[in-house]
Design an enzyme around this catalytic site. Structure first.
Site, short mmCIF file in Angstrom:
data_model
loop_
_atom_site.label_atom_id
_atom_site.label_comp_id
_atom_site.label_asym_id
_atom_site.label_seq_id
_atom_site.Cartn_x
_atom_site.Cartn_y
_atom_site.Cartn_z
N HIS A 62 0.82 -1.22 0.00
CA HIS A 62 0.00 0.00 0.00
C HIS A 62 0.85 1.26 0.00
O HIS A 62 0.47 2.27 -0.58
CB HIS A 62 -0.99 -0.03 1.17
CG HIS A 62 -1.98 -1.17 1.04
ND1 HIS A 62 -2.53 -1.83 2.09
CD2 HIS A 62 -2.50 -1.76 -0.08
CE1 HIS A 62 -3.35 -2.78 1.66
NE2 HIS A 62 -3.34 -2.77 0.34
N HIS B 107 -7.65 -7.96 -8.09
CA HIS B 107 -7.94 -8.80 -6.93
C HIS B 107 -8.18 -7.86 -5.74
O HIS B 107 -7.25 -7.56 -4.99
CB HIS B 107 -6.78 -9.75 -6.63
CG HIS B 107 -6.53 -10.74 -7.73
ND1 HIS B 107 -6.00 -10.38 -8.95
CD2 HIS B 107 -6.74 -12.08 -7.78
CE1 HIS B 107 -5.90 -11.46 -9.71
NE2 HIS B 107 -6.35 -12.51 -9.03
N SER C 170 -6.67 -2.13 -0.78
CA SER C 170 -6.29 -1.40 -2.00
C SER C 170 -7.44 -0.61 -2.65
O SER C 170 -7.20 0.50 -3.15
CB SER C 170 -5.64 -2.36 -3.01
OG SER C 170 -6.47 -3.46 -3.28
N GLU D 175 -13.44 -8.86 -7.73
CA GLU D 175 -13.30 -9.72 -6.55
C GLU D 175 -14.21 -10.94 -6.75
O GLU D 175 -15.40 -10.79 -6.97
CB GLU D 175 -13.67 -8.95 -5.28
CG GLU D 175 -13.73 -9.80 -4.01
CD GLU D 175 -12.48 -10.62 -3.73
OE1 GLU D 175 -11.38 -10.06 -3.73
OE2 GLU D 175 -12.61 -11.84 -3.51
N ASP E 299 -13.62 -12.86 -12.58
CA ASP E 299 -12.19 -13.14 -12.58
C ASP E 299 -11.44 -11.88 -13.05
O ASP E 299 -11.69 -11.37 -14.14
CB ASP E 299 -11.94 -14.31 -13.55
CG ASP E 299 -10.48 -14.71 -13.56
OD1 ASP E 299 -10.18 -15.84 -13.18
OD2 ASP E 299 -9.64 -13.88 -13.97
N GLY E 300 -10.53 -11.41 -12.20
CA GLY E 300 -9.83 -10.16 -12.51
C GLY E 300 -8.90 -10.26 -13.72
O GLY E 300 -8.74 -9.29 -14.47
N ASP F 144 -2.88 -8.44 -7.51
CA ASP F 144 -2.56 -8.83 -6.13
C ASP F 144 -3.32 -10.10 -5.75
O ASP F 144 -4.19 -10.08 -4.87
CB ASP F 144 -2.93 -7.64 -5.21
CG ASP F 144 -2.65 -7.92 -3.76
OD1 ASP F 144 -1.77 -8.74 -3.46
OD2 ASP F 144 -3.32 -7.30 -2.90
#
Ligand code: SAM
Length: 301
Positions: A19, A42, A103, A123, A151-152, A172
């Site tokens: 971060h 993610h 995030s 997510e 699905d990212g 991530d």
């Protein structure tokens, strides 16, 4: 597949590194007036309670943000860390450190309505996706955000290149499935073909697993092949000394948890390397627990 919940890990040393770097990158990219698109492939739940059962069970924030805030470094932090601590403090106006932003909220806090910045959040976990959607409702203006329970890696494909031609992609994953390492590398390879000037930031755990070891090497090769600059930084807080009396003889010692993690960036801000070289030794000194502690910063391209 869905055993990972970021709530157990929120505010740990890996979140501090990730971060802090994320904030530095977004601040750099928002210095220009053109609209910025951020894709968080993610996203997690977005906000976490440090006093919740989740966080309390693992206590990982104790070796991360909690330790950092109680340290002399928090009183006189170098600029990169100062920005991070200031942002965390803005989520805790009472002064008690109870909320930790993930995030999505770290990013949202820095994006600009007037510049028409846009944040895409992916997510997959049903519970975390629901929690994320509920947390986002607290925001006064949600127009800059889009949440997808998809699905990212797949979702990102349709978003590149963004209309404004300026984007940051944060990748991530939880890496609970081995496949994630390969998917990250493939995602960077494909994304650089579609949109070579974007900034990409990958987080990964430094663990004794060949795929984890290989990932930064693969990312370096892909960046070099695309002729793009890259930056790789790791933070290792080392092994906690085994405390006497915390477990009975014959019993397994308490789990060490994750000791190290890394971030790999393609097209990083040119100022980031020097800033990390200043802050990481101080973070090791503050968060370091013992054997193995250290940091590394390398760049290329
Ligand atoms: N980026 C978050 C932060 O910094 O606050 C933490 C994310 S956590 C490490 C990874 C998240 O990815 C988990 O919440 C998990 O449910 C989710 N996830 C796993 N596989 C996914 C996928 N293929 N697409 C989107 N989300 C996924």
């Amino acid at each position: 597949m869905f055993s990972y919940r970021h709530g157990f890990h929120a505010g740990n040393h890996a979140d501090v590194l990730k971060h802090m770097v994320l904030i530095a990158v977004i601040k750099h990219l928002t210095a220009k007036p053109t609209a910025l698109t951020v894709v968080d492939t993610h996203a997690g739940a977005g906000l976490y309670r440090l006093d919740s059962d989740f966080a309390g069970t693992s206590g990982e924030a104790q070796d991360g943000i909690v330790k950092l805030l109680a340290s002399p470094l928090a009183a006189e932090p170098p600029p990169l860390l100062a920005d991070y601590l200031q942002l965390i403090a803005s989520f805790n106006p009472s002064g008690r450190n109870r909320i930790y932003p993930g995030s999505p909220f770290v990013t949202q806090a820095l994006l600009r309505k007037e510049a028409r910045d846009k944040l895409w959040l992916f997510e997959l976990h049903p519970t975390d996706a629901k929690a994320l959607a509920e947390h986002v409702l607290q925001l006064e203006d949600q127009r800059m955000l889009a949440i997808k329970r998809e699905d990212g890696f797949e979702g990102l494909r349709a978003l590149l290149p963004p209309p404004s031609r300026r984007a940051l992609v944060l990748i991530d994953p939880s890496y609970e499935i081995k496949n994630d390492y390969g998917r990250v590398a493939l995602c960077i390879q494909e994304s650089l073909k579609k949109f070579a000037t974007g900034t990409y930031m990958v987080w990964y755990p430094v663990i004794p697993r060949p795929e984890a070891h290989e990932l930064p090497r693969r990312l370096k090769t892909l960046s070099n092949q695309a002729g793009k600059p890259w930056l790789h930084a790791t933070l290792n807080i080392g092994q906690a000394p085994e405390r006497a009396n915390t477990h009975t003889p014959g019993e397994k010692p308490p789990r060490q948890g994750l000791t190290a993690s890394g971030v790999f960036l393609v097209n990083p801000p040119h100022t980031l390397k020097a800033a990390l070289l200043e802050v990481l030794p101080q973070l090791v000194e503050t968060l370091g627990r013992g054997r193995g502690q250290g940091h590394a910063v390398e760049s290329g391209g």
